[in-house]
Scaffold this motif. Structure first.
Motif, PDB file in Angstrom:
ATOM      1  N   ARG A 110      -0.428  -4.805   5.925  1.00 46.67           N
ATOM      2  CA  ARG A 110      -0.548  -4.498   4.503  1.00 46.67           C
ATOM      3  C   ARG A 110      -1.718  -3.542   4.322  1.00 46.67           C
ATOM      4  O   ARG A 110      -2.727  -3.649   5.016  1.00 46.67           O
ATOM      5  N   THR A 125      -3.635  -0.429   1.388  1.00 48.28           N
ATOM      6  CA  THR A 125      -3.703   0.339   0.151  1.00 48.28           C
ATOM      7  C   THR A 125      -4.117   1.753   0.533  1.00 48.28           C
ATOM      8  O   THR A 125      -5.007   1.931   1.364  1.00 48.28           O
ATOM      9  N   ILE A 163       6.835   0.054  -0.389  1.00 43.02           N
ATOM     10  CA  ILE A 163       5.947   0.069  -1.548  1.00 43.02           C
ATOM     11  C   ILE A 163       5.987  -1.297  -2.232  1.00 43.02           C
ATOM     12  O   ILE A 163       7.057  -1.800  -2.553  1.00 43.02           O
ATOM     13  N   GLU A 164       4.808  -1.856  -2.469  1.00 41.91           N
ATOM     14  CA  GLU A 164       4.710  -3.119  -3.196  1.00 41.91           C
ATOM     15  C   GLU A 164       4.132  -2.922  -4.594  1.00 41.91           C
ATOM     16  O   GLU A 164       4.496  -3.633  -5.517  1.00 41.91           O
ATOM     17  N   ARG A 165       3.222  -1.970  -4.735  1.00 40.83           N
ATOM     18  CA  ARG A 165       2.628  -1.668  -6.047  1.00 40.83           C
ATOM     19  C   ARG A 165       2.350  -0.181  -6.140  1.00 40.83           C
ATOM     20  O   ARG A 165       1.851   0.418  -5.205  1.00 40.83           O
ATOM     21  N   GLU A 166       2.651   0.370  -7.297  1.00 39.68           N
ATOM     22  CA  GLU A 166       2.336   1.762  -7.595  1.00 39.68           C
ATOM     23  C   GLU A 166       1.281   1.768  -8.696  1.00 39.68           C
ATOM     24  O   GLU A 166       1.500   1.224  -9.767  1.00 39.68           O
ATOM     25  N   LEU A 167       0.147   2.363  -8.416  1.00 39.66           N
ATOM     26  CA  LEU A 167      -0.948   2.425  -9.378  1.00 39.66           C
ATOM     27  C   LEU A 167      -1.276   3.895  -9.653  1.00 39.66           C
ATOM     28  O   LEU A 167      -2.325   4.410  -9.266  1.00 39.66           O
ATOM     29  N   ILE A 199      -1.632   3.367  -3.933  1.00 40.38           N
ATOM     30  CA  ILE A 199      -0.329   2.831  -3.553  1.00 40.38           C
ATOM     31  C   ILE A 199      -0.595   1.660  -2.608  1.00 40.38           C
ATOM     32  O   ILE A 199      -1.355   1.789  -1.648  1.00 40.38           O
ATOM     33  N   ALA A 200       0.022   0.520  -2.871  1.00 38.93           N
ATOM     34  CA  ALA A 200      -0.126  -0.648  -2.004  1.00 38.93           C
ATOM     35  C   ALA A 200       1.223  -0.954  -1.367  1.00 38.93           C
ATOM     36  O   ALA A 200       2.273  -0.819  -2.005  1.00 38.93           O
ATOM     37  N   GLY A 201       1.182  -1.352  -0.113  1.00 40.74           N
ATOM     38  CA  GLY A 201       2.431  -1.679   0.564  1.00 40.74           C
ATOM     39  C   GLY A 201       2.200  -2.175   1.971  1.00 40.74           C
ATOM     40  O   GLY A 201       1.091  -2.561   2.346  1.00 40.74           O
ATOM     41  N   GLU A 212      -5.547  -4.168   4.646  1.00 42.93           N
ATOM     42  CA  GLU A 212      -5.877  -5.427   3.992  1.00 42.93           C
ATOM     43  C   GLU A 212      -6.590  -6.330   4.991  1.00 42.93           C
ATOM     44  O   GLU A 212      -6.202  -6.435   6.144  1.00 42.93           O
TER      45      GLU A 212
END
Length: 73
Positions: free
Chosen positions: A5, A7, A32-36, A42-44, A66
């Motif tokens: 994991r 970012t 992709i887990e989160r798009e900011l 970008i988190a994934g 992570e």
């Protein structure tokens, strides 16, 4: 090897092209887990052996893995 994991940050001068960077990350194997988009992050997760390809994407300024927080045992 397994998935890790992370970012990643999109560089300031690429923020207006955030969707293009996002797509290149997907093509490199990032799930992709989160798009900011507002903050350019970008988190994934990705297979560890594909990490170098992700870091080489134009517009990616930093990749942070992570870290697991483990309490004192």
């Amino acid at each position: 090897m397994g998935q890790i994991r992370l970012t990643l940050l999109v560089s300031e001068d690429w923020r207006d092209r955030y969707p293009a960077v996002l797509e290149r990350c997907r093509q490199a194997g990032l799930t992709i887990e989160r798009e900011l988009a507002e903050v350019g992050a970008i988190a994934g997760r990705i297979e560890e052996e594909r990490l170098c390809a992700l870091k080489a994407i134009e517009g990616v300024s930093a990749v942070e893995l992570e870290r697991l927080n483990r309490g004192l045992e």
